[in-house]
Design a protein around this motif. Structure first.
Motif, mmCIF file in Angstrom:
data_model
loop_
_atom_site.group_PDB
_atom_site.id
_atom_site.type_symbol
_atom_site.label_atom_id
_atom_site.label_comp_id
_atom_site.label_asym_id
_atom_site.label_seq_id
_atom_site.Cartn_x
_atom_site.Cartn_y
_atom_site.Cartn_z
ATOM 1 N N GLY A 93 6.758 -10.253 8.272
ATOM 2 C CA GLY A 93 7.662 -10.364 7.133
ATOM 3 C C GLY A 93 6.937 -10.617 5.832
ATOM 4 N N GLY A 94 5.627 -10.353 5.808
ATOM 5 C CA GLY A 94 4.860 -10.559 4.591
ATOM 6 C C GLY A 94 4.893 -9.342 3.684
ATOM 7 N N LYS A 95 4.400 -9.533 2.464
ATOM 8 C CA LYS A 95 4.336 -8.434 1.503
ATOM 9 C C LYS A 95 3.099 -7.596 1.788
ATOM 10 C CE LYS A 95 4.108 -7.332 -3.433
ATOM 11 N NZ LYS A 95 3.970 -7.858 -4.810
ATOM 12 N N PHE A 96 3.280 -6.292 1.860
ATOM 13 C CA PHE A 96 2.196 -5.363 2.179
ATOM 14 C C PHE A 96 1.921 -4.454 0.990
ATOM 15 C CE2 PHE A 96 1.318 -0.961 3.743
ATOM 16 C CZ PHE A 96 -0.003 -1.172 4.133
ATOM 17 N N ASN A 97 0.647 -4.350 0.619
ATOM 18 C CA ASN A 97 0.215 -3.398 -0.404
ATOM 19 C C ASN A 97 -0.884 -2.516 0.167
ATOM 20 O OD1 ASN A 97 1.939 -4.251 -2.425
ATOM 21 N ND2 ASN A 97 0.435 -5.545 -3.444
ATOM 22 N N ARG A 98 -0.943 -1.307 -0.330
ATOM 23 C CA ARG A 98 -1.999 -0.372 0.068
ATOM 24 C C ARG A 98 -2.582 0.245 -1.182
ATOM 25 N NH1 ARG A 98 -2.549 5.164 0.803
ATOM 26 N NH2 ARG A 98 -3.882 5.829 2.544
ATOM 27 N N ILE A 99 -3.916 0.297 -1.243
ATOM 28 C CA ILE A 99 -4.557 0.955 -2.374
ATOM 29 C C ILE A 99 -5.608 1.924 -1.847
ATOM 30 C CG2 ILE A 99 -6.220 -0.954 -2.663
ATOM 31 C CD1 ILE A 99 -6.105 -0.268 -5.714
ATOM 32 N N GLN A 100 -5.536 3.153 -2.343
ATOM 33 C CA GLN A 100 -6.515 4.172 -1.968
ATOM 34 C C GLN A 100 -7.665 4.091 -2.957
ATOM 35 O OE1 GLN A 100 -6.163 6.352 0.739
ATOM 36 N NE2 GLN A 100 -8.313 6.837 0.333
ATOM 37 N N CYS B 126 -0.495 -10.005 -2.633
ATOM 38 C CA CYS B 126 0.309 -9.702 -1.455
ATOM 39 C C CYS B 126 -0.230 -10.532 -0.300
ATOM 40 C CB CYS B 126 0.256 -8.210 -1.123
ATOM 41 S SG CYS B 126 -1.409 -7.628 -0.708
ATOM 42 N N ASN B 127 0.417 -10.424 0.842
ATOM 43 C CA ASN B 127 -0.077 -11.092 2.052
ATOM 44 C C ASN B 127 -1.025 -10.209 2.850
ATOM 45 O OD1 ASN B 127 3.193 -12.174 2.023
ATOM 46 N ND2 ASN B 127 1.541 -13.686 1.991
ATOM 47 N N PHE B 128 -0.756 -8.894 2.844
ATOM 48 C CA PHE B 128 -1.556 -7.955 3.627
ATOM 49 C C PHE B 128 -1.927 -6.781 2.739
ATOM 50 C CE2 PHE B 128 1.395 -10.129 6.424
ATOM 51 C CZ PHE B 128 0.548 -10.638 7.401
ATOM 52 N N LEU B 129 -3.224 -6.588 2.558
ATOM 53 C CA LEU B 129 -3.703 -5.505 1.704
ATOM 54 C C LEU B 129 -4.558 -4.547 2.525
ATOM 55 C CD1 LEU B 129 -4.154 -4.182 -1.088
ATOM 56 C CD2 LEU B 129 -6.158 -5.664 -1.343
ATOM 57 N N LEU B 130 -4.177 -3.279 2.504
ATOM 58 C CA LEU B 130 -4.995 -2.233 3.109
ATOM 59 C C LEU B 130 -5.794 -1.571 1.991
ATOM 60 C CD1 LEU B 130 -5.882 -0.427 5.464
ATOM 61 C CD2 LEU B 130 -3.933 1.053 4.935
ATOM 62 N N ALA B 131 -7.102 -1.764 1.997
ATOM 63 C CA ALA B 131 -7.994 -1.150 1.012
ATOM 64 C C ALA B 131 -8.653 0.050 1.683
ATOM 65 C CB ALA B 131 -9.035 -2.159 0.534
ATOM 66 N N ASP B 132 -8.051 1.207 1.483
ATOM 67 C CA ASP B 132 -8.501 2.408 2.174
ATOM 68 C C ASP B 132 -9.781 2.948 1.562
ATOM 69 O OD1 ASP B 132 -7.684 3.645 4.463
ATOM 70 O OD2 ASP B 132 -5.877 4.530 3.605
ATOM 71 N N GLU B 133 -10.769 3.214 2.425
ATOM 72 C CA GLU B 133 -12.046 3.800 2.039
ATOM 73 C C GLU B 133 -12.730 2.988 0.934
ATOM 74 O OE1 GLU B 133 -12.313 8.317 2.916
ATOM 75 O OE2 GLU B 133 -10.527 8.070 1.674
ATOM 76 N N ILE B 134 -13.047 1.747 1.269
ATOM 77 C CA ILE B 134 -13.645 0.834 0.293
ATOM 78 C C ILE B 134 -14.979 1.354 -0.227
ATOM 79 C CG2 ILE B 134 -14.739 -0.560 2.110
ATOM 80 C CD1 ILE B 134 -14.291 -3.010 0.335
#
Length: 312
Positions: free
Chosen positions: A58-65, A97-105
């Motif tokens: 139930g956390g906030k999710f962000n994704r950045i390419q 956010c609570n969960f960050l997906l940093a795609d292809e760092i």
């Protein structure tokens, strides 16, 4: 297994077929307030894994390419003049956010990598003399492609060392891929999680419980023996730092908690060691010839280090 952890893993499993070990390790990193580097080829479910975890909690999710033209302000946020209020206000960046997906760092410029890793380490960002605290819990899962290197910026060893774990999902088996196709045929797999099974406050409470897991002096010495044996070995150019031993200590406690024990065993240390330590070393030319990968080298170290007798 701890009932809450089992429920969380089962819920993530409604989206991710197989990969139970990867899911458990990701949850362990979350319990230790650590971040994960997921090195894998495109299309194996990295985005869905972190999305499913955030949906389950139930956390906030962000994704950045991450691409070469991404700016540090995209990560940390920025201040701008609000004409209605007549003052500068802060606008959130991706890390809020609570969960960050940093795609292809490794496609981001070194300046952007530094902005992200600073937020990961300090759990805060500072802009124009004002400090902004990040939400709790805060987990970054950064990904990089281990094959394609065109247009990438290699992560320096000091930055690699700040990742709590390095994981890989790998390709699914034939049976697992058959189930993936069946689920995709029905609907979006994320829809299999209609509501969270726990709240972010539950994760914060479990993080505190993990800290109370007992570790005997014998197990602590076992951890020290493992990491110190990498520092004076001709197979390595760079051994494990104290940050690595602290990470292994925390991970072993997390795995003990996950499997419903109040104390750490040497098996917990061995189970965590490869994921926690392999990315923190640099093999010498001789080490590369003998072992090939950091993972194989750490497995060799585990075989050679005497395992202590278990005492509670």
């Amino acid at each position: 297994m701890n009932a809450n952890i089992s429920a969380l893993a089962d819920t993530v499993g409604k989206v991710i077929v197989g990969k139970q070990d990867t899911v458990i390790r990701l949850i362990a990193a979350l319990l230790c307030e650590g971040h994960v580097l997921l090195e894998d080829v495109p299309g194996v479910g990295k985005t869905q894994l972190i999305t499913a975890l955030s949906r389950s909690i139930g956390g906030k999710f962000n994704r950045i390419q991450l691409t070469p033209d991404v700016m540090p302000s995209d990560i940390a946020g920025f201040t701008m003049l609000d004409s209605t209020q007549g003052e500068f206000v802060y606008r959130d960046g991706a890390v809020m956010c609570n969960f960050l997906l940093a795609d292809e760092i490794n496609r981001a410029s070194p300046k952007v990598q530094s902005a992200l890793l600073e937020a990961m380490e300090e759990r805060q960002i500072s802009l124009d003399g004002v400090t902004h605290k990040l939400p709790k819990p805060f987990l970054v899962m950064a990904t990089q492609n281990p094959v394609e290197t065109y247009g990438t910026f290699h992560l320096p060893e000091a930055q690699m060392d700040r990742f709590f774990m390095k994981l890989s999902m790998g390709y699914p088996s034939v049976e697992e891929e058959m189930e993936i196709l069946g689920r995709t045929e029905m609907r979006n797999p994320i829809a299999n999680i209609p509501e969270p099974v726990m709240h972010v406050d539950d994760i914060i409470a479990m993080q505190e419980e993990v800290k109370r897991v007992r570790v005997s002096d014998g197990v602590k010495q076992y951890i020290i023996n493992i990491v110190s044996s990498t520092r004076s070995d001709r197979n390595t150019v760079l051994g494990i730092s104290p940050r690595g031993s602290i990470a292994l200590f925390k991970a072993a406690k997390a795995f003990a908690y996950i499997y419903d024990r109040e104390y750490v065993t040497p098996d917990d240390v061995k189970y965590a060691a490869v994921s926690v330590l392999a990315h923190r070393i640099i093999l010498s030319p001789q080490g590369k010839t003998a072992f090939g990968t950091g993972e194989a080298y750490i497995e060799s170290i585990l075989r050679s280090c005497p395992v202590p007798a278990m005492t509670r």
